[in-house]
Design an enzyme around this catalytic site. Structure first.
Site, mmCIF file in Angstrom:
data_model
loop_
_atom_site.group_PDB
_atom_site.id
_atom_site.type_symbol
_atom_site.label_atom_id
_atom_site.label_comp_id
_atom_site.label_asym_id
_atom_site.label_seq_id
_atom_site.Cartn_x
_atom_site.Cartn_y
_atom_site.Cartn_z
ATOM 1 N N HIS A 281 -16.586 35.367 -67.248
ATOM 2 C CA HIS A 281 -17.542 35.807 -66.223
ATOM 3 C C HIS A 281 -17.063 37.089 -65.540
ATOM 4 C CE1 HIS A 281 -20.543 35.045 -62.975
ATOM 5 N NE2 HIS A 281 -19.652 35.687 -62.240
ATOM 6 N N GLU A 282 -15.834 37.084 -65.080
ATOM 7 C CA GLU A 282 -15.335 38.268 -64.370
ATOM 8 C C GLU A 282 -15.237 39.461 -65.310
ATOM 9 O OE1 GLU A 282 -15.528 37.777 -61.346
ATOM 10 O OE2 GLU A 282 -15.435 35.591 -61.388
ATOM 11 N N GLU B 143 -25.195 38.574 -60.567
ATOM 12 C CA GLU B 143 -24.653 37.218 -60.717
ATOM 13 C C GLU B 143 -25.469 36.354 -61.684
ATOM 14 O OE1 GLU B 143 -21.820 36.685 -60.059
ATOM 15 O OE2 GLU B 143 -21.267 38.084 -58.472
ATOM 16 N N HIS C 81 -18.596 41.045 -65.891
ATOM 17 C CA HIS C 81 -19.058 41.841 -64.753
ATOM 18 C C HIS C 81 -18.729 43.321 -64.931
ATOM 19 C CE1 HIS C 81 -20.903 39.414 -61.683
ATOM 20 N NE2 HIS C 81 -19.858 38.647 -61.436
ATOM 21 N N ALA D 67 -13.074 33.738 -58.258
ATOM 22 C CA ALA D 67 -12.430 34.950 -58.753
ATOM 23 C C ALA D 67 -13.297 36.147 -58.413
ATOM 24 C CB ALA D 67 -12.227 34.865 -60.257
ATOM 25 N N MET D 68 -12.730 37.340 -58.611
ATOM 26 C CA MET D 68 -13.432 38.558 -58.200
ATOM 27 C C MET D 68 -13.239 39.669 -59.219
ATOM 28 S SD MET D 68 -15.317 40.014 -56.040
ATOM 29 C CE MET D 68 -15.880 41.680 -56.339
ATOM 30 N N GLU D 69 -14.354 40.326 -59.535
ATOM 31 C CA GLU D 69 -14.413 41.264 -60.655
ATOM 32 C C GLU D 69 -14.030 42.704 -60.309
ATOM 33 O OE1 GLU D 69 -17.147 39.813 -59.132
ATOM 34 O OE2 GLU D 69 -18.796 41.249 -58.995
ATOM 35 N N ASN D 70 -13.170 42.946 -59.323
ATOM 36 C CA ASN D 70 -12.756 44.311 -58.973
ATOM 37 C C ASN D 70 -12.478 45.134 -60.232
ATOM 38 O OD1 ASN D 70 -12.401 43.228 -56.225
ATOM 39 N ND2 ASN D 70 -10.641 42.221 -57.152
#
Ligand code: PHE
Ligand code: ZN
Length: 854
Positions: free
Chosen positions: A294-295, A317, A298, A259-262
């Site tokens: 987690h995301e 991270e 961030h 996944a990605m924290e944009n």
């Protein structure tokens, strides 16, 4: 003969070469005119030369872009196009840069930049994907606010920040928080949402959405609860509040990572957010909760405070993994989380740290940053923060972290900044501690003891083997949590943290009536390899009496390991005392089922191979496999009388719930079922398969049946039931291989690559098959070399489409030097075949070269 070396060696980037960008980016405006094969991206960016920077070079990154036009302050310009971007003459004062480029989302199989997944547009910009969207200073220390306009017929069009306006065929977004380009995101498609809301600690209402493909709406509720719990937890524990009016999560099927924290628009691999009892296992639920957290975390550790450059990746991270582990420990069981994390660390990070891919938690050089999203950066990075917290104590940790947020909000920071807040908050000198960031390799910690006249002395010696580029190591600061037990099992000295700083150091404990039994490295207080001469009797004693749950598990784990090693090396029978201890624990209802399940789960076969290697033997994968089988068979036979009752007692009935207690019970139940299946030929498993109303039990039953070679009918039924569900089919693919015998694993995998539902284009499917093959220790390392060959062929095929996922999967070969000369020769042939492939990506080139250089 083809030369194995690429024609031009890829460029290497060094931490020591860091130089700031010569311009401020004051604001960014982007317009997207979406079209699958020809999307136009218009950018309007306000730049200003930084004061003091004399005539800085104006270089913008850009890759795979077709430049249509460019202008400075409205006047057309003709930039000089270079390998990775462009340069242009610009005025020595603030100016507006405008460019129009064309890109091809449909043709983007690398899944970096703007791409299409199932007809939906989405982006992935970390680490260096934004340069495939438009020309830009694509580096994390360049931060700016973004305004985005999306033009297209898709019903849903999302970007970062808050929505500002929309109409027929367009939508506009504004993100007021300055951010680096790697946090940019855009999504457009035919999506449906699962909505909710959250009221923050200061009373602001935030709109929450999880966006999915039509049909998946029913799989969002769990993720939404996890999100709200995460938002609350970050307020309660770290005092961090959310900072936009809206928070969107989107599920995407084709995604290279988890996944990605944009900012304000997290994008998730659908496997890491979609959950339902019928399609997801307990392990899936736990993982989804942790990744959502987690995301979300961030947003502060990563987004509000970001990294100055990619060498500092662990800054965001390591800290965010540490925070999500704290969250999971609070939501579920702290000891179970710690034990699971250490199992994972040993399975993934220790082999990395002890092999050709070893690198410091903060690397000092790289060719392709995508290759550094590793267990060392993430998991060892989190361990380092855990050690820091243990050394300074909980209160000072809180003080230092608060200072970090106060001092660095809105900045792009370094590990030096992070350590400085701890030094300032505590008055400590952390220069020696910093070696954890700069030195690669797992320290070995040798322990010896002495007891004389009531005084007990523990002596520790630390040493770290050489790693690539680092032959010599200096002693590190190691927090060693120790407790002492008396001969009757009572604790005579509660946990104390010994702070080791020398290569060799002793600590004494006075006033002891008898020689104690030490419990060393409680809670796994440092990521080291402990070496201590001890007996199985003492391990069994600790397994029975230690007050520290981690070390109780560790004692059982050490017993299991020694039993396996003796079976493999000496042809010994399964250790009777250990079998005895296991049986006692299994029957002990007063113990947490999740803990019993963990003690019952043996060290992995790869882990045993590593142990044998460390003790000077080339591991024989087949023998390790046979020992595991013999051990499980013996345990099952000895427990024969109690297995049916144990199975019944641990069966969870009633409506499915993924809470920690139920998950622990089902885990134990599944392990009991696998023992039972060894005796009853699969009768109970077949019944469970019929009755199951949730994936955990259905999958556990199918796994037992396939392993017993009694599962053909159920496997077909499972396929027919779930062939329309991509995520469940990933499980089906993986399970065919995981349950195969060592000599057939590679051919089963090869057949699956010919299956209609296999595709190189979906990373989850590729990982399901190739990951399962690499994870089948005796199958992958079968003496025929068929496993190595199949993986290499598929890596070569995938590299043309998706370098990032190919390169990561190369790590399956990183342990090759453990094995005998024949296997090494087979692996070398495959590695050289990959390296010699024409047009190999620089991602894969770097990985294969590093592995070969071992
Ligand atoms: N930053 C992401 C995370 O850890 C991981 C990631 C890296 C995702 C690169 C995509 C690409 O949460
Ligand atoms: Zn992360």
């Amino acid at each position: 003969m083809k030369d194995a070396a690429p024609e031009t060696a890829p460029e290497t980037f060094y931490l020591k070469d860091y130089t700031p960008f010569g311009f401020e980016v004051q604001s960014v405006e982007l317009t997207f005119r979406l079209a699958p094969k020809a999307t136009r991206v218009l950018s309007r960016i306000h730049f200003a030369p930084k004061p003091g920077a004399a005539n800085p070079e104006f270089f913008l990154h850009g890759e795979q872009l077709t430049l249509i036009s460019a202008a400075v302050d409205g006047a057309p310009v003709t930039p000089t196009l270079t390998e990775g971007g462009l340069t242009c003459d610009v005025p020595d004062r603030p100016f507006v840069w405008e460019a129009e480029v064309e890109i091809d989302p449909q043709g983007n199989t690398a899944l970096e930049g703007l791409y299409m997944s199932n007809g939906m547009y989405c982006t992935q910009c970390e680490a260096e994907g934004f340069r495939k969207i438009t020309y830009y200073p694509d580096r994390p220390d360049v931060m700016s606010t973004f305004r985005v306009r999306i033009e297209g017929d898709e019903p849903v069009k999302l970007s970062n920040g808050n929505p500002t306006a929309s109409g027929a065929g367009w939508a506009e977004w504004h993100d007021p928080w300055p951010k680096p380009a790697y946090l940019f995101a855009l999504v457009a498609g035919d999506l449906v949402n699962h909505p909710d809301s959250f009221t923050t600690m200061s009373g602001k209402e935030v709109e929450l959405n999880i966006w999915v493909r039509p049909g998946d709406e029913g799989k969002c509720a769990f993720g939404m609860e996890a999100l709200k719990k995460s938002m609350k937890w970050d307020e309660d524990v770290y005092g961090r509040e959310y900072d936009l009016d809206i928070f969107n999560i989107v599920a995407v099927d084709d995604f290279n990572m988890g996944a990605m924290e944009n900012k304000g628009l997290n994008i998730f691999n659908s496997s890491c957010v979609l959950a339902s009892p019928e399609t997801s296992t307990d392990a899936n639920f736990e993982r989804i909760e942790a990744i959502i957290a987690h995301e979300y975390f961030h947003n502060w550790t990563g987004n509000r405070i970001t990294c100055r450059d990619w060498f500092q990746l662990c800054l965001k991270e390591g800290l965010t993994v540490f925070r999500d582990a704290q969250f999971t420990a609070d939501m579920r069981s702290a000891p179970v989380k710690r034990i699971s994390d250490v199992i994972d660390l040993r399975a993934r990070q220790f082999p990395e740290d002890g092999g050709p891919l070893a690198h410091p938690v903060r690397p000092e050089q790289f060719q392709e940053i995508n290759n550094f999203y590793t267990a060392t950066i993430y998991e060892k990075g989190a361990e380092v923060i855990g050690m820091l917290k243990r050394l300074v104590g909980d209160e000072d940790y809180a003080k230092a972290v608060t200072l970090y947020f106060d001092r660095h909000d809105g900045q792009a920071c370094t590990i030096e900044d992070w350590l400085k807040v701890f030094e300032d908050a505590t008055g400590r000198d952390l220069s020696q501690f910093k070696r954890w960031y700069s030195q690669a390799g797992t320290p070995h910690l040798k322990v010896s003891e002495d007891y004389t006249d009531g005084t007990y002395t523990l002596t520790f010696e630390q040493s770290t083997p050489p790693t690539p580029g680092q032959p010599d190591k200096d002693p590190r600061v190691i927090p060693i949590a120790v407790g002492l037990l008396g001969p009757n099992g009572d604790e005579v000295c509660a946990t104390r943290v010994l702070e080791m700083t020398e290569a060799k150091q002793s600590f004494t404990f006075d006033g002891l009536a008898a020689k104690p039994v030490p419990s060393v490295l409680r809670e796994f207080s440092a990521p080291v390899i402990l070496e201590r001469d001890t007996s199985n009797a003492e391990r069994a004693f600790l397994l029975a009496h230690d007050t520290d749950p981690f070390n109780r598990w560790e004692a059982g784990n050490a017993l299991a390991r020694e039993a396996r090693v003796a079976m493999v090396l000496e042809g010994a029978a399964p250790d009777a005392d250990y079998l005895d201890a296991l049986q006692k624990l299994l029957r002990d209802d007063s113990q947490d089922p999740a803990f019993r399940a963990l003690v019952l789960s043996p060290p992995s076969q790869s882990d045993i191979a590593q142990t044998l290697f460390e003790r000077g033997h080339a591991p024989d994968p087949q023998k390790i496999f046979d020992a595991a089988e013999t051990f499980a068979q013996t345990l099952a036979q000895q427990l024969a009388d109690s297995l049916p009752r144990l199975y019944a007692d641990t069966t969870v009935s009633g409506a499915y719930s993924p809470d920690a207690i139920s998950c622990g019970k089902r885990d134990l139940n599944g392990r009991i079922l696998s023992l039972l299946t060894r005796l009853d030929g699969g009768q109970q498993a077949a019944r469970q398969y019929e009755d199951a109303d949730n994936m955990t039990q259905q999958y556990a039953a199918l796994a037992c049946l396939l392993k017993a070679e009694k599962g053909d009918a159920q496997s077909q039924a499972f396929f027919d039931q779930w062939k329309g569900d991509r995520l469940v089919m990933d499980k089906w693919f993986a399970l065919q291989i995981a349950s195969a015998a060592p000599e057939t694993a590679a051919s089963v995998a090869r057949d699956l690559t010919q299956h209609d539902l296999f595709t190189l284009k979906n990373p989850n499917r590729f990982r399901a098959v190739m990951g399962a093959l690499a994870g089948h220790h005796a199958g992958f390392h079968h003496a025929s070399g068929a496993g190595y060959r199949l993986l290499a062929e598929n890596l070569i095929a995938l590299d043309k489409l998706n370098p990032q996922t190919t390169a990561r999967m190369c790590a399956a070969f990183q342990t090759w030097k453990r094995y005998d000369a024949d296997r090494q020769a087979l692996i070398r042939t495959e590695l050289e075949r990959i390296a010699g492939t024409e047009g190999l990506s620089r991602d894969t080139t770097e990985m294969v070269t590093r592995i070969l250089d071992a």
